[in-house]
Design an enzyme around this catalytic site. Sequence first.
Site, PDB file in Angstrom:
ATOM      1  N   ASP A 194      -7.485   3.987   3.854  1.00 14.29           N
ATOM      2  CA  ASP A 194      -9.667   4.390   4.121  1.00 14.29           C
ATOM      3  C   ASP A 194      -9.555   5.471   4.701  1.00 14.29           C
ATOM      4  O   ASP A 194     -11.189   4.904   5.689  1.00 14.29           O
ATOM      5  CB  ASP A 194      -9.447   3.483   4.133  1.00 14.29           C
ATOM      6  N   GLU A 208     -19.492  -3.971  -7.266  1.00 16.62           N
ATOM      7  CA  GLU A 208     -18.382  -2.426  -7.265  1.00 16.62           C
ATOM      8  C   GLU A 208     -18.645  -1.639  -8.606  1.00 16.62           C
ATOM      9  O   GLU A 208     -18.224  -0.496  -8.536  1.00 16.62           O
ATOM     10  CB  GLU A 208     -17.429  -2.893  -6.199  1.00 16.62           C
ATOM     11  N   GLY A 238      -7.280  -5.919 -11.718  1.00 21.03           N
ATOM     12  CA  GLY A 238      -7.744  -4.554 -12.316  1.00 21.03           C
ATOM     13  C   GLY A 238      -9.386  -4.783 -13.125  1.00 21.03           C
ATOM     14  O   GLY A 238      -9.253  -3.752 -14.352  1.00 21.03           O
ATOM     15  N   SER A 239      -9.802  -4.860 -12.439  1.00 24.51           N
ATOM     16  CA  SER A 239     -11.379  -5.252 -12.084  1.00 24.51           C
ATOM     17  C   SER A 239     -11.964  -4.552 -12.997  1.00 24.51           C
ATOM     18  O   SER A 239     -13.018  -3.309 -14.080  1.00 24.51           O
ATOM     19  CB  SER A 239     -12.358  -6.333 -11.993  1.00 24.51           C
ATOM     20  N   ASN A 240     -11.867  -3.521 -12.083  1.00 23.71           N
ATOM     21  CA  ASN A 240     -12.357  -2.078 -11.948  1.00 23.71           C
ATOM     22  C   ASN A 240     -11.605  -1.454 -12.634  1.00 23.71           C
ATOM     23  O   ASN A 240     -12.273  -0.304 -13.756  1.00 23.71           O
ATOM     24  CB  ASN A 240     -12.350  -1.753 -10.179  1.00 23.71           C
ATOM     25  N   ASN A 258     -10.209   6.355  -4.130  1.00 25.57           N
ATOM     26  CA  ASN A 258     -10.274   4.923  -3.724  1.00 25.57           C
ATOM     27  C   ASN A 258     -11.967   4.511  -3.656  1.00 25.57           C
ATOM     28  O   ASN A 258     -12.995   5.172  -3.095  1.00 25.57           O
ATOM     29  CB  ASN A 258      -9.024   5.183  -2.463  1.00 25.57           C
ATOM     30  N   HIS A 281     -13.776   0.832  -1.727  1.00 30.78           N
ATOM     31  CA  HIS A 281     -13.028   0.476  -0.930  1.00 30.78           C
ATOM     32  C   HIS A 281     -14.231  -0.583  -0.478  1.00 30.78           C
ATOM     33  O   HIS A 281     -15.687  -0.342  -0.261  1.00 30.78           O
ATOM     34  CB  HIS A 281     -12.397   1.083   1.049  1.00 30.78           C
ATOM     35  N   LEU A 323      -2.505  -1.997  -3.297  1.00 27.82           N
ATOM     36  CA  LEU A 323      -2.116  -1.813  -1.770  1.00 27.82           C
ATOM     37  C   LEU A 323      -1.447  -1.715  -1.254  1.00 27.82           C
ATOM     38  O   LEU A 323      -0.512  -1.970  -0.524  1.00 27.82           O
ATOM     39  CB  LEU A 323      -2.410  -3.685  -2.098  1.00 27.82           C
TER      40      LEU A 323
END
Length: 202
Positions: free
Chosen positions: A149, A178, A11-13, A106, A108, A89
């Site tokens: 994706d 990111e 969960g760093s994003n 999303n 990626h 995921l």
Amino acid sequence: MNLGVLASHRGSNLQAIIEACEAGTIHGRVVLVISNNSDSLALRRARDAGIDAVHLSGHTHPDAHQLDAAILEALKQRQVDLVITAGYLRKLGQQTLGYYQRRIINTHPSLLPAYGGHGMYGRRVHEAVLAAKERQTGITVHYVDADYDTGEIIAQLPVPVRDGDTPELLESRLLAAERPFLVATLARLIPETPYHQTRRGT
Ligand code: GRF
């Protein structure tokens, strides 16, 4: 705008999104975090930030249709306007995808359509990029459709592959790129006027 974030592990994003909302860089607030993993750091990060954190998975709902319905219900209950899957995921179900069409985003860690699709997640993406001797990889932020994706691309950021890169090095360089890229893309997409106001045309 009310944001709902789905994340499976670290969960760093998610953390970057929460902080960007608090700083006013993103004109929205994270009102709900859902994880398929009850032990995830993502759920802990949400709770630490005072955000509703819910575990919904095949354990809580063995029937896929009911799991889909529970995810949709949780999002609707908190009046989520935009859903972000960040390191989530699992595939979303038809009910959620249908209700939130073009409102699920999303991120990626490759330049899609390259190195995407079923089984292409985490370090496997970077291993495949290195095995193919690519000189460049990157980040893709895209809308989510029914497949892995394949949804419409919103923005891409190229990141060079360096001599001596390992999957671990590449992963950490991509993650560092990111987080700000996802935040900047969301900041651009989310208007200052709250979504429900623009919908009413006021
Ligand atoms: C990110 O690289 C994301 O693109 C990928 O998984 C990673 C999740 O990292 N799908 P985190 O959980 O946000 O730290």
